[in-house]
Design an enzyme around this catalytic site. Structure first.
Site, PDB file in Angstrom:
ATOM      1  N   HIS A 125       0.771  -1.271   0.049  1.00  0.00           N
ATOM      2  CA  HIS A 125       0.108  -0.029   0.141  1.00  0.00           C
ATOM      3  C   HIS A 125       0.866   1.356  -0.043  1.00  0.00           C
ATOM      4  O   HIS A 125       0.388   2.317  -0.422  1.00  0.00           O
ATOM      5  CB  HIS A 125      -0.912   0.005   1.224  1.00  0.00           C
ATOM      6  CG  HIS A 125      -2.260   0.474   0.999  1.00  0.00           C
ATOM      7  ND1 HIS A 125      -2.421   1.444   0.076  1.00  0.00           N
ATOM      8  CD2 HIS A 125      -3.493   0.243   1.556  1.00  0.00           C
ATOM      9  CE1 HIS A 125      -3.758   1.911  -0.009  1.00  0.00           C
ATOM     10  NE2 HIS A 125      -4.319   1.204   0.964  1.00  0.00           N
ATOM     11  N   ASP A 177     -10.939  -8.260 -18.845  1.00  0.00           N
ATOM     12  CA  ASP A 177     -10.880  -9.524 -19.861  1.00  0.00           C
ATOM     13  C   ASP A 177      -9.661  -9.773 -20.450  1.00  0.00           C
ATOM     14  O   ASP A 177      -9.056  -8.936 -21.103  1.00  0.00           O
ATOM     15  CB  ASP A 177     -11.898  -8.923 -21.115  1.00  0.00           C
ATOM     16  CG  ASP A 177     -12.312 -10.264 -21.911  1.00  0.00           C
ATOM     17  OD1 ASP A 177     -11.438 -11.311 -21.673  1.00  0.00           O
ATOM     18  OD2 ASP A 177     -13.213 -10.344 -22.540  1.00  0.00           O
TER      19      ASP A 177
END
Length: 451
Positions: A165, A392
């Site tokens: 992070h 995708d």
């Protein structure tokens, strides 16, 4: 335990590390504040690709290309011991070429239906679909800043990621993931603009920031009575909010607020509904305080504003506070208004003050069993704006999205875009007894769709 086995684990570097540009990234107070926070973990479930497409090889090749664009993920955290003043400092080294980790795993018995359980229960074996556990931001000195795990199951494939992070937030991570999927599906035809790194460094703050050694030493206290059994068990459940659920909550909250200058957003209405409902079942004193923390992207809140897609960690957690009695008695609109006020107050001056005070006091968030929430707070992470279902890799769009076990404290809520247009999914981590009561709460279920 799930029969998930590791097929291989390997490191991948950018295809051309000599074109990475910036070699070193200094860390801001917003970064260093989460030095001891676990790596966030997210994953997407896809239909099974045709083995003849050699999709694992394609994923690996396209990962190296994506890392050439998102080169900070291939670096490492560097810790510097400043002996002259007994402090430490940190920065991201983008030019060491160590790379990101790619884990290939498989399960010959699990199927999509095992993951998508009735009523959106999240089975315990899902933890094994994520590659790291209990790895914190500060561990980036030896751990990869990004790890990918691709797990093949009988009729699907789960692609998960865990990231440091300090290097990135959800905006940047999902941007990387979308780029990777585009490269994998389109190959060399994909064109991407060079990465824009965050450029915000406050006037009057010297980088790198020197942190007293004493502030970086952690030794979490043992659980109460030194018995692990005294720590409540948490469970995960995904709650689905349809477009109508959200519209109804938003309308209800705004009607209760009345003539306020602030308008309640969909996210604020849903967050307030979750806050009130969870706290109602946590057996807290009415005089005690409760908190709602909502992750806010501050890129466009700075002056001058940063680019919307700039890479880095630019998230802050403003906290709305109320007594338990106030929260439960004053209604949905009042609770949502408290959240709205704190989100609206996130200005450039507010963040400048936070950074200056942080450097004076170094209030680094510590984690571990000893710092578990007492059930008085919720943390709303993620965002319904992240287009998770628009990824995708060349064999179809995702079926579902899940969060991993990192930072699994009771009250952690991870928001995702729902698969239906205008809907929101929330993966909630809650104490088991709270979850049982919540699922029997008619007022809560009135605005939630159980699928």
């Amino acid at each position: 335990m799930a029969d998930i086995t590791i097929v291989s684990s390997s490191m991948f570097q950018p295809q051309n590390i000599n074109q990475t540009g910036q070699k070193k990234i200094h860390l801001t107070p917003f970064d260093l504040d989460i030095l001891y926070v676990d790596y966030p973990q997210r994953g997407l479930l896809f239909p099974k690709p045709d083995p003849e497409t050699h999709f694992i090889s394609r994923l690996k090749t396209s990962l190296s290309t994506a890392l050439e664009i998102y080169f900070p993920f291939a670096g490492r955290l560097v810790k510097v011991n400043n002996l002259e003043d007994n402090t430490v400092s940190f920065y991201i080294d983008c030019d060491n070429g160590l790379g990101a980790r790619f884990v290939h795993a498989e399960s010959k018995s699990l199927s999509v239906s095992d993951i998508l359980q009735p009523h959106c229960s999240v089975p315990d074996f899902m933890n094994h679909f994520f590659p790291v556990f209990n790895v914190k931001s500060c561990d980036g000195v030896s751990e990869p800043l990004l790890t990918i795990q691709v797990t093949e199951i009988k009729d699907g494939v789960f692609i998960s990621f865990c990231y440091n992070h300090l290097v990135a937030d959800g905006v940047s991570m999902w941007g990387f993931f979308h780029t990777w999927s585009k490269i994998c599906s389109s190959g060399s035809d994909f064109v991407h603009q060079p990465l824009v790194l965050k450029r915000w460094f406050l006037d009057g703050i010297d980088y790198p920031i020197h942190i007293p050694v004493s502030e970086t030493e952690t030794s979490p206290p043992p659980p109460r009575n030194n018995e692990l059994s005294s720590v409540p068990i948490t469970e995960d459940r995904v709650f689905h909010f349809t477009k109508k659920n959200i519209s109804d909550l938003k309308a209800k909250a705004n009607s209760e607020v009345g003539s306020s200058d602030l308008k309640i957003s969909s996210l604020q209405a849903v967050s307030a509904h979750m806050w009130r409902s969870i706290i109602r079942h946590n057996a807290l004193s009415r005089e005690g305080e409760t908190h709602c923390k909502v992750a806010v992207d501050i890129r466009q809140r700075m002056n001058p504003p940063l680019e919307k897609e700039c890479f880095g960690n630019m998230v802050y957690l403003p906290t709305a506070t109320a007594t338990v009695g106030e929260l439960l008695d004053r209604g949905l609109g009042w609770a949502a208004l408290q959240i709205s006020k704190f989100v609206s107050s996130q200005t450039n001056e507010k963040h400048k003050t936070f950074a200056e005070e942080w450097i004076r006091n170094f209030p680094i968030i510590k984690s571990g069993v000893g710092s578990r929430m007492a059930g008085d707070s919720i943390v709303v992470a993620g965002s319904a704006r992240f287009e998770v279902y628009n990824n995708d890799f060349g064999w179809g769009k995702p079926i579902a999205v899940r969060a991993g076990p990192g930072n699994s404290i009771s009250g952690k809520l991870v928001l995702f875009q729902g698969i239906d247009e205008g809907s929101i999914d929330i993966q909630a981590t809650l104490w088991s007894d709270v979850l049982v009561n919540l699922l029997a709460d008619v007022e809560f279920l009135e605005h939630v769709t159980i699928v």
